[in-house]
Design an enzyme around this catalytic site. Structure first.
Site, PDB file in Angstrom:
ATOM      1  N   LEU A   7      11.700 -31.310  49.749  1.00 58.82           N
ATOM      2  CA  LEU A   7      10.250 -30.796  49.763  1.00 58.82           C
ATOM      3  C   LEU A   7      10.082 -30.387  48.243  1.00 58.82           C
ATOM      4  CD1 LEU A   7       7.475 -30.318  50.974  1.00 58.82           C
ATOM      5  CD2 LEU A   7       8.528 -27.667  51.620  1.00 58.82           C
ATOM      6  N   GLY A  38      13.860 -13.470  27.669  1.00 61.50           N
ATOM      7  CA  GLY A  38      15.091 -14.178  27.323  1.00 61.50           C
ATOM      8  C   GLY A  38      15.081 -15.784  27.520  1.00 61.50           C
ATOM      9  N   SER A  39      14.762 -16.251  28.364  1.00 58.52           N
ATOM     10  CA  SER A  39      14.782 -17.734  28.772  1.00 58.52           C
ATOM     11  C   SER A  39      13.431 -18.293  27.983  1.00 58.52           C
ATOM     12  CB  SER A  39      14.717 -18.054  30.151  1.00 58.52           C
ATOM     13  OG  SER A  39      13.637 -17.723  30.886  1.00 58.52           O
ATOM     14  N   ASP A  62      19.712  -7.561  32.457  1.00 56.83           N
ATOM     15  CA  ASP A  62      18.857  -7.819  33.129  1.00 56.83           C
ATOM     16  C   ASP A  62      18.971  -7.279  34.813  1.00 56.83           C
ATOM     17  OD1 ASP A  62      16.924  -9.243  31.680  1.00 56.83           O
ATOM     18  OD2 ASP A  62      17.995 -11.025  32.093  1.00 56.83           O
ATOM     19  N   HIS A  97       3.938 -16.714  35.449  1.00 60.62           N
ATOM     20  CA  HIS A  97       4.019 -17.737  36.597  1.00 60.62           C
ATOM     21  C   HIS A  97       2.891 -18.855  36.517  1.00 60.62           C
ATOM     22  CE1 HIS A  97       6.437 -13.974  37.874  1.00 60.62           C
ATOM     23  NE2 HIS A  97       7.340 -15.033  38.400  1.00 60.62           N
TER      24      HIS A  97
HETATM   25  N1  GLN Z   1      16.363 -12.949  31.175  1.00 67.08           N
HETATM   26  C1  GLN Z   1      16.041 -13.704  32.152  1.00 67.08           C
HETATM   27  C2  GLN Z   1      15.182 -14.714  31.767  1.00 67.08           C
HETATM   28  O1  GLN Z   1      14.373 -14.726  30.993  1.00 67.08           O
HETATM   29  C3  GLN Z   1      15.255 -12.569  33.314  1.00 67.08           C
HETATM   30  C4  GLN Z   1      14.798 -13.511  34.368  1.00 67.08           C
HETATM   31  C5  GLN Z   1      14.142 -12.903  35.398  1.00 67.08           C
HETATM   32  O2  GLN Z   1      13.877 -11.361  35.106  1.00 67.08           O
HETATM   33  N2  GLN Z   1      14.033 -13.068  36.600  1.00 67.08           N
HETATM   34  O3  GLN Z   1      14.969 -15.743  32.332  1.00 67.08           O
END
Ligand code: GLN
Ligand code: ZN
Length: 752
Positions: free
Chosen positions: A16, A427-428, A594, A689
């Protein structure tokens, strides 16, 4: 006659997910997406039928989220999406687009599933749209499977909603009840015999109002010719049973795995003559049941067997599909596990034994189950003396940092030299298909380690350059080497195992593969130092090392149930502390630990909260204890409401905390307004998001809103969360606007 509360829907090969993503990219038609969905539903119904499950659900499928499905069924779409319709509107409510924000998303109770929060109004009119439940019921029926129809009950639906006018969503009950009633009539007409209403909301310290609401609701909703079953899960629901006992419902579902106090309600149900859906097979965790114990438990319940329906504790949405694809998993570890389909077999076996039926071919299964439970108690794969002793003998300086936060911060500001309103990210950076392919090729042995490392470093270089060009103050390496913030670390720890295919839906098309913490945890070798130091070598700006904290590691893992959870948290904390020390020794001055899932582990009942907070805070402090006063510790939290845990957040003793704020309409700012927080805070200025790029003007307004709450000296400017799900084309302009907006505000503050 076993019962399954709900079955996962993403597909055992995540079919899916891939179908959705193709459709969103415009590569396939709606028709093709629908075909995949239909195939999955049929497959899932058949699995359950073949496993001997009698009570099988329909309408447990969803293209994105069962709460959005309920919004559609009740005609509760917010006004701002009314320019769209059908599936387009559905996906825009879930994901947003250039012209619309997505609905806010938050945790489904204390799980790692996220639902979308309905936005209601006190004067709104609901209208029934029964198409989806009806279609799915008929679809199953055409395959010869008579399903119960799953709906989220009205009290839970409203309790999980918000209103845009500040009224209590529960006041809408008189408006939604007729819609539910009408739904029952429609379902009856289509031949539905049984409806399951999920009402888990009332396991969280129910209010008097909720209790009255549930009584009122189920006096009205049950309809002649259809059986209504109300299921609760994740905690005990004694108060709910009391309310429902003289309503015309047919049965009540109780979770005996996560709500031991439910036993107290069994007699009452027995007397009422209603059915008890006895949730005994854990729908939240993956360890094999101890079949004998479960059978004994059922036998000891003070209720007649023909009133009992043996069930999962909750929907199996929260566990992976099957062990069938696990080829690499250690065979001992594998024998200790049961995923969805293995749980179906457990249910069948427990039911047979409980009812004294011939178990026939299931004899082998029973033998294997006994053996698995035995070896688990004694296996040397599980027990590590060194880890146990280290934890038992912690020195004070291994438990927490020795200088107070307010004294540390001036030292750090001086060393790091960041300006007022420092900008950073969480971070990412984008996980492009190129990055994912690279990791896959490496994993499959298609490229050498050398080549892999060189490529990752190339990406880090690009990422650092982008951040320097944009003018961010504290940089990150981008996390390209990570598939997932928990899985990545889990893979390098001892005592943690990995499935190849143990995916669990997190939200929409996103899945996670939780680590399986089966034994004592330790860190054999550094996990991030090479990447972070490389990134630091490319810039004069501070490079923020990026780790996942102990609380999040456990809350997003399947955790062993044979050791006190506190000890598992703290073993994990020590493993992370080792990494903090190594990063610091390698010259890294800012380290983010985190704790995205900090709040999600909260017990649902307030009676258990203090203990959770104590353990969580102590564990976080152990993990950061090696940091010297001059090393700046950041933490990051998201996905939940933090308004009620300010003192706990404070007690974690991080120098800087970044929190998801924009996504929930800045509600978090209220918490800080009332709390005298003395350390630094990055209250996220935009939601990550959605692909929508926030404008500079919007971001200026966001920063100014935050300055009404925080002194400028304590405020950081960052997005709500990591950027891994976004594309570079979105990230670069969004961060550029963020930095420009910050400069604009800064210049005005400086002038003041
Ligand atoms: N350091 C992670 C990122 O930036 C934190 C992710 C999160 O908080 N879900 O992806
Ligand atoms: Zn986050």
């Amino acid at each position: 006659m076993p019962y399954v509360v709900g079955y996962p829907r993403i597909g055992e090969k995540r079919e899916l997910k891939f179908a959705l993503e193709k459709y969103w990219r415009g590569e396939t038609s709606l028709n093709e997406l629908e075909e995949v969905a239909k195939e999955l539903r049929a497959r899932h119904w058949n699995y359950q039928k073949e496993a001997g499950i009698e009570y099988i659900s329909s309408n447990d499928f969803s293209y994105y989220d069962q709460m959005i499905d309920m919004i559609v069924m009740l005609g509760a779409e917010p006004q701002e999406y009314k320019d769209l319709e059908g599936i387009d509107r559905y996906f825009v409510m879930a994901r947003g687009d250039q012209n619309h924000k997505a609905l806010p998303m938050t945790k489904w109770f204390n799980t790692n599933y996220h639902y979308f929060v309905p936005q209601l109004r006190k004067d709104m009119e609901f209208a029934l749209n029964l198409q989806k439940p009806l279609n799915e019921f008929k679809e199953a029926k055409a395959l010869g499977i008579e399903t119960k129809v799953n709906l989220i009950g009205p009290v839970t639906f409203l309790s999980l909603s918000r209103t845009i006018d500040g009224s209590d969503p529960l006041d809408l009950l008189p408006r939604v009840l007729p819609i539910y009633k009408e739904a029952m009539e429609g379902l009856k007409e289509a031949g539905v015999k049984m409806v399951q209403f999920d009402e888990p909301a009332l396991v969280k310290d129910p209010t008097q109002k909720q209790l009255e609401a549930i009584k009122q609701a189920y006096k009205v909703i049950p309809t002649k010719g259809i059986e209504s079953y109300i299921v609760t899960y994740f905690e005990h629901a004694n108060e709910v049973v009391e309310q429902l006992i003289d309503t015309p419902i047919s049965g009540i579902g109780l979770d005996f795995v996560h709500g031991p106090k439910n036993i107290q309600s069994v007699e009452e149900i027995a007397k009422s003559g209603k059915k008890l859906i006895a949730g005994v097979v854990d729908g939240r965790n993956i360890w094999v049941s101890d079949i004998d114990k479960k059978v004994q438990f059922l036998q000891e319940l003070p209720i007649e067997k023909d009133q009992v329906i043996v069930s999962t504790s909750c929907s199996l949405l929260h566990v992976p599909y099957t062990l069938a694809y696990e080829k690499k998993l250690d065979s001992n570890i594998k024998s200790w596990l049961a995923f969805t389909n293995e749980k179906l077999a457990e249910l069948r076996l427990i039911d047979k034994l409980y009812r004294g039926k011939e178990i026939g071919e299931d004899r082998e299964l029973l033998e294997a189950n006994k053996a698995a439970n035995e070896t688990r108690k004694s296996s040397l794969q599980i027990h590590n003396k060194a880890v146990q002793e280290r934890l038992a003998n912690l020195k004070p300086e291994e438990k927490e940092r020795q200088m107070r936060g307010e004294e540390r911060l001036p030292l750090q500001r001086e060393i790091l030299g960041y300006p007022m309103l420092p900008t950073t990210t969480i971070g990412s950076f984008p996980q492009t298909s190129e990055v994912r392919k690279l990791r896959r090729d490496y994993k499959e042995g298609k490229i050498s380690q050398e080549e892999y490392k060189a490529k990752i470093k190339e990406m880090i270089r690009y990422c650092v350059n982008v951040q320097e060009d944009i003018g961010l103050d504290v940089l990150v390496h981008g996390e390209f080497e990570r598939n997932d913030m928990v899985e990545y670390f889990g893979q390098m720890l001892s005592g943690v195992a990995f499935s190849e295919n143990g995916w669990v839906q997190s939200y929409g098309s996103r899945c996670v593969k939780p680590p399986i913490i089966y034994g004592d945890v330790s860190r054999p070798a550094p996990m991030t130092v090479e990447w972070i130091t490389y990134a630091q070598s490319l810039t004069d700006k501070p490079m923020k090392g990026m780790l996942t904290g102990p609380v999040t590691m456990l809350n997003w893992s399947f955790v062993r149930d044979d050791l006190d959870r506190e000890l598992v948290y703290k073993q994990m904390a020590l493993a992370i502390a080792d990494e903090v020390r190594d990063l610091q020794d390698a010259g890294i001055k800012v380290i983010q630990v985190d704790e995205a899932a900090f709040k999600e582990g909260y017990p649902l009942r307030s009676e258990n909260r203090n203990e959770y907070e104590r353990v969580a805070v102590e564990s976080f402090k152990i993990s950061t204890a090696p940091a010297r006063p001059k090393t700046q510790i950041h933490t990051h939290m998201c996905y939940s409401d933090f308004n009620d845990i300010m003192p706990t957040i404070d007690a974690m003793d991080a120098d800087v905390i970044s929190i998801e704020t924009a996504r929930n309409g800045n509600r978090l700012l209220e918490a800080f307004r009332n709390y005298h927080y003395k350390k630094e805070v990055g209250a996220g200025v935009y939601d990550i998001h959605s692909p929508r790029i926030p404008s500079k003007e919007e971001l200026i307004a966001q920063i100014e809103d935050r300055l009404k709450v925080f002194p400028a000296r304590l405020l950081w400017i960052n997005p709500d969360c990591g950027l891994k799900t976004r594309r570079w084309e979105e990230v670069i302009p969004a961060l550029t606007n963020m930095v420009e907006a910050t400069k604009d505000v800064r210049s005005r503050i400086v002038k003041l």
